[in-house]
Motif scaffolding. Structure first.
Motif, short mmCIF file in Angstrom:
data_model
loop_
_atom_site.label_atom_id
_atom_site.label_comp_id
_atom_site.label_asym_id
_atom_site.label_seq_id
_atom_site.Cartn_x
_atom_site.Cartn_y
_atom_site.Cartn_z
N SER A 17 0.60 0.73 -2.20
CA SER A 17 0.79 0.54 -3.63
C SER A 17 -0.31 -0.38 -4.17
CB SER A 17 2.17 -0.05 -3.93
OG SER A 17 2.29 -1.34 -3.37
N LEU A 18 -0.70 -0.16 -5.42
CA LEU A 18 -1.81 -0.86 -6.03
C LEU A 18 -1.33 -1.62 -7.26
CD1 LEU A 18 -4.38 2.09 -5.95
CD2 LEU A 18 -3.98 0.35 -4.19
N SER A 19 -1.82 -2.83 -7.45
CA SER A 19 -1.47 -3.59 -8.64
C SER A 19 -1.93 -2.83 -9.87
CB SER A 19 -2.13 -4.97 -8.61
OG SER A 19 -3.54 -4.86 -8.63
N GLY A 20 -1.09 -2.82 -10.90
CA GLY A 20 -1.40 -2.09 -12.12
C GLY A 20 -0.97 -0.64 -12.11
N ALA A 21 -0.39 -0.18 -10.99
CA ALA A 21 0.08 1.21 -10.89
C ALA A 21 1.48 1.21 -10.29
CB ALA A 21 -0.86 2.05 -10.03
N SER A 22 2.23 2.28 -10.53
CA SER A 22 3.58 2.39 -9.97
C SER A 22 3.51 2.82 -8.51
CB SER A 22 4.40 3.40 -10.78
OG SER A 22 3.77 4.67 -10.75
N LEU A 47 0.43 10.03 8.83
CA LEU A 47 1.17 9.28 7.81
C LEU A 47 2.11 8.29 8.48
CD1 LEU A 47 1.92 12.52 5.88
CD2 LEU A 47 0.51 10.69 4.95
N SER A 48 2.12 7.07 7.99
CA SER A 48 2.95 6.04 8.61
C SER A 48 4.36 6.02 8.02
CB SER A 48 2.30 4.66 8.44
OG SER A 48 2.30 4.26 7.09
N GLU A 49 5.26 5.33 8.71
CA GLU A 49 6.63 5.13 8.22
C GLU A 49 6.91 3.64 8.14
OE1 GLU A 49 11.24 5.56 9.72
OE2 GLU A 49 9.80 7.06 10.41
N HIS A 50 7.17 3.16 6.93
CA HIS A 50 7.54 1.75 6.72
C HIS A 50 8.72 1.71 5.75
CE1 HIS A 50 4.27 -0.44 8.78
NE2 HIS A 50 3.58 0.66 8.54
N HIS A 51 9.51 0.65 5.86
CA HIS A 51 10.71 0.53 5.04
C HIS A 51 10.81 -0.88 4.45
CE1 HIS A 51 12.16 4.38 6.61
NE2 HIS A 51 11.78 3.94 7.80
N GLY A 52 11.21 -0.94 3.18
CA GLY A 52 11.49 -2.22 2.57
C GLY A 52 10.26 -3.05 2.25
N LEU A 53 9.08 -2.45 2.24
CA LEU A 53 7.85 -3.19 1.95
C LEU A 53 7.30 -2.77 0.59
CD1 LEU A 53 5.97 -3.07 5.38
CD2 LEU A 53 7.10 -5.04 4.35
N PRO A 54 6.92 -3.73 -0.25
CA PRO A 54 6.36 -3.38 -1.56
C PRO A 54 4.88 -3.01 -1.51
CG PRO A 54 6.52 -5.75 -1.37
CD PRO A 54 7.11 -5.19 -0.11
N GLY A 256 3.19 -7.78 -1.50
CA GLY A 256 3.11 -7.20 -2.83
C GLY A 256 2.08 -6.11 -2.85
N PRO A 257 1.85 -5.50 -4.00
CA PRO A 257 0.84 -4.44 -4.09
C PRO A 257 -0.56 -4.99 -3.83
CG PRO A 257 1.60 -5.05 -6.28
CD PRO A 257 2.49 -5.76 -5.30
N LEU A 258 -1.46 -4.11 -3.45
CA LEU A 258 -2.84 -4.49 -3.20
C LEU A 258 -3.51 -4.93 -4.50
CD1 LEU A 258 -4.50 -4.37 -0.53
CD2 LEU A 258 -5.56 -2.28 -1.43
N GLN A 259 -4.15 -6.08 -4.48
CA GLN A 259 -4.77 -6.62 -5.68
C GLN A 259 -6.20 -6.11 -5.84
OE1 GLN A 259 -4.34 -10.89 -6.27
NE2 GLN A 259 -2.55 -10.93 -4.93
N ALA A 260 -6.66 -6.07 -7.07
CA ALA A 260 -8.02 -5.63 -7.37
C ALA A 260 -9.02 -6.64 -6.81
CB ALA A 260 -8.21 -5.48 -8.87
N PRO A 261 -10.15 -6.17 -6.28
CA PRO A 261 -11.12 -7.12 -5.70
C PRO A 261 -11.71 -8.08 -6.72
CG PRO A 261 -12.05 -4.90 -5.83
CD PRO A 261 -10.59 -4.78 -6.13
#
Length: 336
Positions: A17-22, A47-54, A256-261
């Motif tokens: 997930s990316l900051s500024g996007a859903s 494709l990976s499997e993860h749970h409960g991570l934003p 949290g989501p990945l932040q912009a550089p």
């Protein structure tokens, strides 16, 4: 100079997930990347499997694989992996036999023992499981049978067909390596989890203890590496700031989501952060395309591998796609 052929390249995508996007946009970006890498000539798309991570929001690889199968024509599609202790082996076998029917001869079934999330989430996924991780070897044995034999334990996993999913064991420790060797299965080491710590020992255990199976008479190993290539070293280092920030925050238990550089560069790192950042940069596969490709080829030669799986995070999807395109060119992949 090594006489080994140029290693094949594959992809691990985690729907970041990316900051500024859903978060749902990350799933659609995964589909775009799969289509892109299929055209570039990559070997596999996992494709990976993860749970409960934003941050890593790919929670159902088997569903996403079906969508990827509809968008691609040549690339193998796989899970990296299904966290098997959450599920019944028969149900997983049925799911992947359906996927094999959708994309004949193109399905990889990678399985792991880790929960892919915190303990509370794992219990919610399978509230009736007791000691499920200890039952992992038996689950693998059952899964291996149901994906390769017409019947096992008096039960048939449908649908049957001329092809069967290729089962892989995934891990980042000696345990998975020894289990894969025992069952005669391919093995993938999660190099990017700990910047390669323990990889030599795991691969040595896997190869020396390997027991040939009918489908895999010789050991087949790969490692998954995080890498980012750009048109220049400066550009690559700038875009890598996003993941560096995430790694620093993760050590504090902040997700949290990945932040912009640009945001990361403006905020900077604290003195306490720099030991982590410096350690990452010393081992990073980040830079101009030729530089990254040289490092990857050296790693493949050092570990005697003929395939590498590349995982790339970037805040801009176009940057990520460009990185995979640059590496495809450097490794001479044949466009589909």
């Amino acid at each position: 100079m090594s006489d080994r052929p140029m290693p094949r390249l594959s992809v691990l995508d985690q729907s970041v997930s990316l900051s500024g996007a859903s978060e749902d946009a990350a799933i659609r970006d995964t589909l775009e990347l799969a289509h892109h890498c299929d055209a570039l000539g990559y070997q596999r798309f996992w494709l990976s499997e993860h749970h409960g991570l934003p941050t890593i929001v790919g929670s159902a690889p088997e569903i996403l694989m079906a969508a990827v199968a509809a968008r691609t024509q040549h690339i193998r599609i796989g899970s990296a992996g299904v966290m098997l202790p959450h599920y019944a082996a028969l149900k997983v076998a049925e799911q992947f036999r359906v996927l094999e029917a959708l994309a004949p001869g193109r399905i990889d079934l990678g399985v792991g023992r880790a929960p892919g999330g915190d303990v509370r989430t794992a219990q919610a996924l399978n509230p009736h499981a007791t000691g499920s991780a200890e039952e992992f070897p038996q689950q693998v044995r059952d899964l291996q049978a149901w994906t390769s034999l017409p019947r096992h334990r008096g039960i048939t996993a449908h649908p049957q067909g001329p092809h069967a999913p290729e089962l892989w064991i995934l891990g980042s420790s000696d345990y998975g390596a020894q289990l894969a060797a025992h069952f005669g299965l391919p093995y993938a080491f999660a190099y990017f989890f700990s910047d390669g710590q323990g990889v030599e020992q795991a691969l040595d255990l896997y190869r020396t203890r390997y027991q040939p199976s009918e489908r895999h008479p010789v050991p087949q190993a790969t490692v998954c590496v995080w890498a980012l290539a750009a048109d220049s070293t400066e550009q690559a280092l700038h875009h890598a700031l996003s993941r560096e920030r995430w790694r620093v925050d993760r050590q504090r238990g902040v997700f949290g989501p990945l932040q912009a550089p640009d945001v990361v560069a403006a905020q900077g790192f604290t003195p306490a952060d720099w030991p982590t950042v410096d350690a990452m940069r010393r081992k990073a596969f980040v830079g101009a395309a030729a530089q990254v490709a040289d490092k990857l080829r050296a790693l493949a030669a050092e570990l005697a591998l003929d395939e590498l799986v590349i995982n790339t995070w970037a805040h801009q999807p176009a940057v990520r796609r460009h990185s995979y395109a640059l590496l495809a060119r450097e490794f001479g992949l044949a466009p589909a």
